[in-house]
Design a protein around this motif. Structure first.
Motif, short mmCIF file in Angstrom:
data_model
loop_
_atom_site.label_atom_id
_atom_site.label_comp_id
_atom_site.label_asym_id
_atom_site.label_seq_id
_atom_site.Cartn_x
_atom_site.Cartn_y
_atom_site.Cartn_z
N LEU A 53 -3.88 6.53 -4.22
CA LEU A 53 -3.61 5.30 -3.50
C LEU A 53 -3.32 4.22 -4.54
O LEU A 53 -4.06 4.09 -5.52
CB LEU A 53 -4.85 4.91 -2.68
N TRP A 82 -11.17 2.44 2.23
CA TRP A 82 -10.90 3.80 1.78
C TRP A 82 -12.15 4.39 1.13
O TRP A 82 -12.21 4.58 -0.10
CB TRP A 82 -9.73 3.82 0.81
N SER A 96 1.70 6.28 -7.65
CA SER A 96 1.11 6.97 -6.52
C SER A 96 1.55 8.43 -6.46
O SER A 96 0.72 9.33 -6.31
CB SER A 96 1.47 6.26 -5.22
N PRO A 144 -7.38 9.15 0.22
CA PRO A 144 -7.24 9.28 -1.23
C PRO A 144 -8.56 9.61 -1.92
O PRO A 144 -9.64 9.24 -1.45
CB PRO A 144 -6.74 7.90 -1.66
N VAL A 152 0.85 -1.19 0.00
CA VAL A 152 0.00 0.00 0.00
C VAL A 152 0.88 1.24 0.00
O VAL A 152 1.79 1.37 0.83
CB VAL A 152 -0.91 0.02 1.25
N GLY A 186 0.34 5.68 -0.73
CA GLY A 186 -0.54 6.76 -1.13
C GLY A 186 -1.04 7.58 0.03
O GLY A 186 -0.72 7.31 1.19
N ALA A 191 -7.88 5.73 -6.71
CA ALA A 191 -7.04 4.59 -6.35
C ALA A 191 -6.87 3.64 -7.54
O ALA A 191 -7.73 3.58 -8.43
CB ALA A 191 -7.63 3.84 -5.17
#
Length: 199
Positions: A69, A125, A63, A38, A32, A34, A41
């Motif tokens: 993300l 997210w 990113s 966010p 992961v 970012g 993504a």
């Protein structure tokens, strides 16, 4: 393997130090990188060489460039194609590839895993909303394309855009079924007719 080039050319090596972290998403170890909240993504699907440093470097660059993300799920659970299998020029190496394709790289099962990751990541997210893209490298490109076909709809499921680099195993019916814009970044090694010859 996805193409003759994939079965003959070893992966590039890199000593890059990734900048992201690992989390578990939909039961998969996932890289992961970012912003914390966010607005967009990308699920980045690796090639058969897995969580290689150069793949993670690409995720870091995406990113940063997009302020997005980027997540890279480990679909294969740490079991990847080994550089020693290349070129695939012996029965033993060919058998290793075949076993890998059956046990780790089966396309339909991995499309389902991608859909599970998309749902879980969307819940994790929520600031992204429906602004999710999917991008695959070689083998991962086929998974990305299939996830963006006729069933690409609904909350927690939809991708708005897709793409692939070094496309592998793509077929005309895959393109015909796409429901979103898709970029295909190919090279002569992967698509021989790009050099102007017929094939």
């Amino acid at each position: 393997m996805a193409s003759d080039a994939c079965a003959q050319i070893p992966p590039a090596s890199s000593d890059y130090n990734p900048k992201g972290i690992y989390e578990t998403i939909a039961g998969l170890k996932t890289y992961v990188i970012g912003p914390q909240s966010p607005q967009r993504a990308i699920i980045d699907i690796y090639d058969v060489f897995g969580l290689a440093p150069q793949t993670l470097q690409g995720a870091d660059r995406l990113s940063t460039a997009l302020n997005a993300l980027v997540i890279v799920p480990d679909f294969f659970g740490g079991v990847y194609v080994q550089p020693a299998w290349l070129p695939a020029d012996t029965d033993e190496k060919k058998a290793a590839f075949a076993k890998f394709q059956r046990e780790q790289a089966a396309i339909p099962e991995n499309v389902e895993k991608l859909i599970e990751v998309r749902k879980a990541a969307g819940e994790k997210w929520p600031s992204v909303g429906d602004r999710w893209g999917v991008f695959g490298l070689c083998w991962g490109g086929k998974v990305a394309v299939l996830a963006c076909g006729k069933d690409n709809n609904g909350p927690g499921r939809v991708f708005k855009v897709s793409g692939t680099a070094h496309p592998g195993r793509l077929a005309a019916e895959d393109a015909e079924a796409l429901t979103v814009p898709h970029i295909c970044l190919a090279s002569r090694d992967h698509v021989p007719w790009l050099d102007g010859s017929k094939g």
